[in-house]
Design a protein around this motif. Structure first.
Motif, PDB file in Angstrom:
ATOM      1  N   ALA A  81      64.756  70.403  13.436  1.00  0.00           N
ATOM      2  CA  ALA A  81      63.560  71.057  12.903  1.00  0.00           C
ATOM      3  C   ALA A  81      62.719  71.674  14.014  1.00  0.00           C
ATOM      4  O   ALA A  81      62.149  72.759  13.853  1.00  0.00           O
ATOM      5  CB  ALA A  81      62.722  70.050  12.117  1.00  0.00           C
ATOM      6  N   GLU A  82      62.658  70.999  15.139  1.00  0.00           N
ATOM      7  CA  GLU A  82      61.900  71.546  16.272  1.00  0.00           C
ATOM      8  C   GLU A  82      62.605  72.782  16.822  1.00  0.00           C
ATOM      9  O   GLU A  82      61.958  73.749  17.241  1.00  0.00           O
ATOM     10  CB  GLU A  82      61.775  70.484  17.364  1.00  0.00           C
ATOM     11  N   ASP A  83      63.942  72.755  16.791  1.00  0.00           N
ATOM     12  CA  ASP A  83      64.729  73.886  17.298  1.00  0.00           C
ATOM     13  C   ASP A  83      64.640  75.085  16.358  1.00  0.00           C
ATOM     14  O   ASP A  83      64.585  76.228  16.811  1.00  0.00           O
ATOM     15  CB  ASP A  83      66.188  73.450  17.444  1.00  0.00           C
ATOM     16  N   ARG A  84      64.613  74.826  15.043  1.00  0.00           N
ATOM     17  CA  ARG A  84      64.516  75.895  14.038  1.00  0.00           C
ATOM     18  C   ARG A  84      63.440  75.496  13.021  1.00  0.00           C
ATOM     19  O   ARG A  84      63.752  74.941  11.967  1.00  0.00           O
ATOM     20  CB  ARG A  84      65.861  76.098  13.336  1.00  0.00           C
ATOM     21  N   PRO A  85      62.184  75.788  13.319  1.00  0.00           N
ATOM     22  CA  PRO A  85      61.070  75.336  12.476  1.00  0.00           C
ATOM     23  C   PRO A  85      61.066  75.912  11.057  1.00  0.00           C
ATOM     24  O   PRO A  85      60.540  75.287  10.145  1.00  0.00           O
ATOM     25  CB  PRO A  85      59.828  75.812  13.247  1.00  0.00           C
ATOM     26  N   ASP A  86      61.630  77.089  10.868  1.00  0.00           N
ATOM     27  CA  ASP A  86      61.561  77.739   9.557  1.00  0.00           C
ATOM     28  C   ASP A  86      62.958  78.167   9.107  1.00  0.00           C
ATOM     29  O   ASP A  86      63.256  79.361   9.021  1.00  0.00           O
ATOM     30  CB  ASP A  86      60.624  78.951   9.620  1.00  0.00           C
ATOM     31  N   PRO A  87      63.820  77.194   8.790  1.00  0.00           N
ATOM     32  CA  PRO A  87      65.201  77.538   8.429  1.00  0.00           C
ATOM     33  C   PRO A  87      65.278  78.145   7.040  1.00  0.00           C
ATOM     34  O   PRO A  87      64.547  77.748   6.125  1.00  0.00           O
ATOM     35  CB  PRO A  87      65.910  76.181   8.471  1.00  0.00           C
ATOM     36  N   ARG A  88      66.138  79.115   6.871  1.00  0.00           N
ATOM     37  CA  ARG A  88      66.336  79.727   5.554  1.00  0.00           C
ATOM     38  C   ARG A  88      67.692  80.406   5.513  1.00  0.00           C
ATOM     39  O   ARG A  88      68.326  80.614   6.545  1.00  0.00           O
ATOM     40  CB  ARG A  88      65.226  80.740   5.254  1.00  0.00           C
ATOM     41  N   THR A  89      68.130  80.732   4.326  1.00  0.00           N
ATOM     42  CA  THR A  89      69.422  81.384   4.184  1.00  0.00           C
ATOM     43  C   THR A  89      69.432  82.731   4.900  1.00  0.00           C
ATOM     44  O   THR A  89      68.410  83.411   4.997  1.00  0.00           O
ATOM     45  CB  THR A  89      69.765  81.600   2.695  1.00  0.00           C
ATOM     46  N   LYS A 128      64.652  68.921   1.948  1.00  0.00           N
ATOM     47  CA  LYS A 128      64.492  70.316   1.558  1.00  0.00           C
ATOM     48  C   LYS A 128      65.112  71.253   2.598  1.00  0.00           C
ATOM     49  O   LYS A 128      65.749  72.258   2.258  1.00  0.00           O
ATOM     50  CB  LYS A 128      63.002  70.645   1.383  1.00  0.00           C
ATOM     51  N   GLY A 129      64.978  70.948   3.870  1.00  0.00           N
ATOM     52  CA  GLY A 129      65.485  71.831   4.916  1.00  0.00           C
ATOM     53  C   GLY A 129      66.846  71.438   5.465  1.00  0.00           C
ATOM     54  O   GLY A 129      67.422  72.187   6.255  1.00  0.00           O
ATOM     55  N   TRP A 131      69.234  73.565   8.169  1.00  0.00           N
ATOM     56  CA  TRP A 131      69.346  73.092   9.549  1.00  0.00           C
ATOM     57  C   TRP A 131      70.799  72.834   9.921  1.00  0.00           C
ATOM     58  O   TRP A 131      71.254  73.213  10.996  1.00  0.00           O
ATOM     59  CB  TRP A 131      68.531  71.816   9.750  1.00  0.00           C
ATOM     60  N   LEU A 132      71.535  72.186   9.027  1.00  0.00           N
ATOM     61  CA  LEU A 132      72.918  71.835   9.325  1.00  0.00           C
ATOM     62  C   LEU A 132      73.836  73.055   9.352  1.00  0.00           C
ATOM     63  O   LEU A 132      74.703  73.174  10.219  1.00  0.00           O
ATOM     64  CB  LEU A 132      73.429  70.814   8.302  1.00  0.00           C
ATOM     65  N   ILE A 133      73.649  73.968   8.405  1.00  0.00           N
ATOM     66  CA  ILE A 133      74.529  75.143   8.357  1.00  0.00           C
ATOM     67  C   ILE A 133      74.282  76.064   9.560  1.00  0.00           C
ATOM     68  O   ILE A 133      75.221  76.583  10.159  1.00  0.00           O
ATOM     69  CB  ILE A 133      74.359  75.915   7.028  1.00  0.00           C
ATOM     70  N   LEU A 134      73.026  76.253   9.935  1.00  0.00           N
ATOM     71  CA  LEU A 134      72.715  77.107  11.081  1.00  0.00           C
ATOM     72  C   LEU A 134      73.176  76.467  12.389  1.00  0.00           C
ATOM     73  O   LEU A 134      73.648  77.152  13.296  1.00  0.00           O
ATOM     74  CB  LEU A 134      71.217  77.410  11.124  1.00  0.00           C
TER      75      LEU A 134
END
Length: 242
Positions: free
Chosen positions: A33-41, A192-193, A197-200
């Protein structure tokens, strides 16, 4: 699409062995989450309907490829009514660069018709209803539920399957086993995220052929061994004995 009963479905989703404690899983997700604070498709869409179409088209295709194909398609057909008016041949003309495009064009028209006739033109929100749509399986339904409606679902694709097994977060032999393991291992505040996070992480760091462990933010928690060394450092050492 062949339907399975809820009993047989739950039977197939066997419990995977727990490797991570909730506390350790929380550390892993906190780092992601710190590495990617706003993950989305990374699929482009403008509403729940176009998201359903985009995810259905993404099977055995890249997000980049799907986005190129849908850029023009969604400008003229961003509702099931407009897509139905475009027709199967019209849809096919836009998605010919995507694998299995003929069958996918049929599914897009069929799911559009079902959304109009059975759901009053609105994309349904439950998994059972979503998986009734032609070309929509559990993975697609989970993506739509998460991204469009905010449900804490986790869609296990090849990236998430790989990361879950490599790290030891939720090992399993099938996507259903991994999904069940992730649901148990993932703390509520991260559910929710978790999917994004895992796919990215799998797409850009924990790659299939050669995971880039040297800049992985969860390498200290990951069970994968041996870790892949930084190629820049390896090359700087020169040949052995040199």
């Amino acid at each position: 699409m062949k339907k399975t009963s809820s009993a047989s479905s739950s039977k197939s989703r066997k419990r995977s062995p727990r490797v991570f404690s909730k506390e350790k899983a929380a550390q892993l997700y906190s780092a992601l989450a710190e590495d990617r604070p706003d993950p989305r498709t990374e699929l482009d869409f403008v509403n729940p309907y176009t998201l359903v179409v985009a995810v259905a088209l993404s099977a055995q295709a890249t997000d980049v490829g799907v986005n190129k194909a849908t850029a023009k398609l969604f400008k003229i057909a961003d509702t099931p009514e407009k897509m139905l008016a475009l027709g199967e041949e019209g849809v096919a003309e836009h998605i010919k660069t995507i694998g299995l495009w003929r069958n996918k064009a049929k599914n897009v028209i069929a799911l559009s018709r079902m959304i109009i006739e059975e759901f009053d033109g609105q994309v349904p929100e439950t998994r059972d209803e979503l998986t009734r749509l032609p070309g929509v399986g559990r993975k697609t339904a989970n993506v739509v539920m998460n991204e469009a409606f905010g449900h804490p679902t986790i869609a296990v694709d090849t990236h998430i399957f790989r990361v879950s097994n490599r790290t030891g977060l939720a090992p399993g032999k099938t996507p259903d086993e991994v999904e069940a393991g992730l649901e148990r291992a993932t703390p509520e505040e991260f559910k929710k995220g978790a999917h994004h996070w895992l796919i990215l992480h799998g797409r850009y760091v924990c790659k299939a052929r050669k995971p880039e462990c040297w800049h992985c933010v969860i390498s200290d928690l990951c069970k994968f061994k041996p870790k892949t060394p930084d190629p820049a450092k390896v090359s700087s050492l020169g040949p052995k004995g040199g």
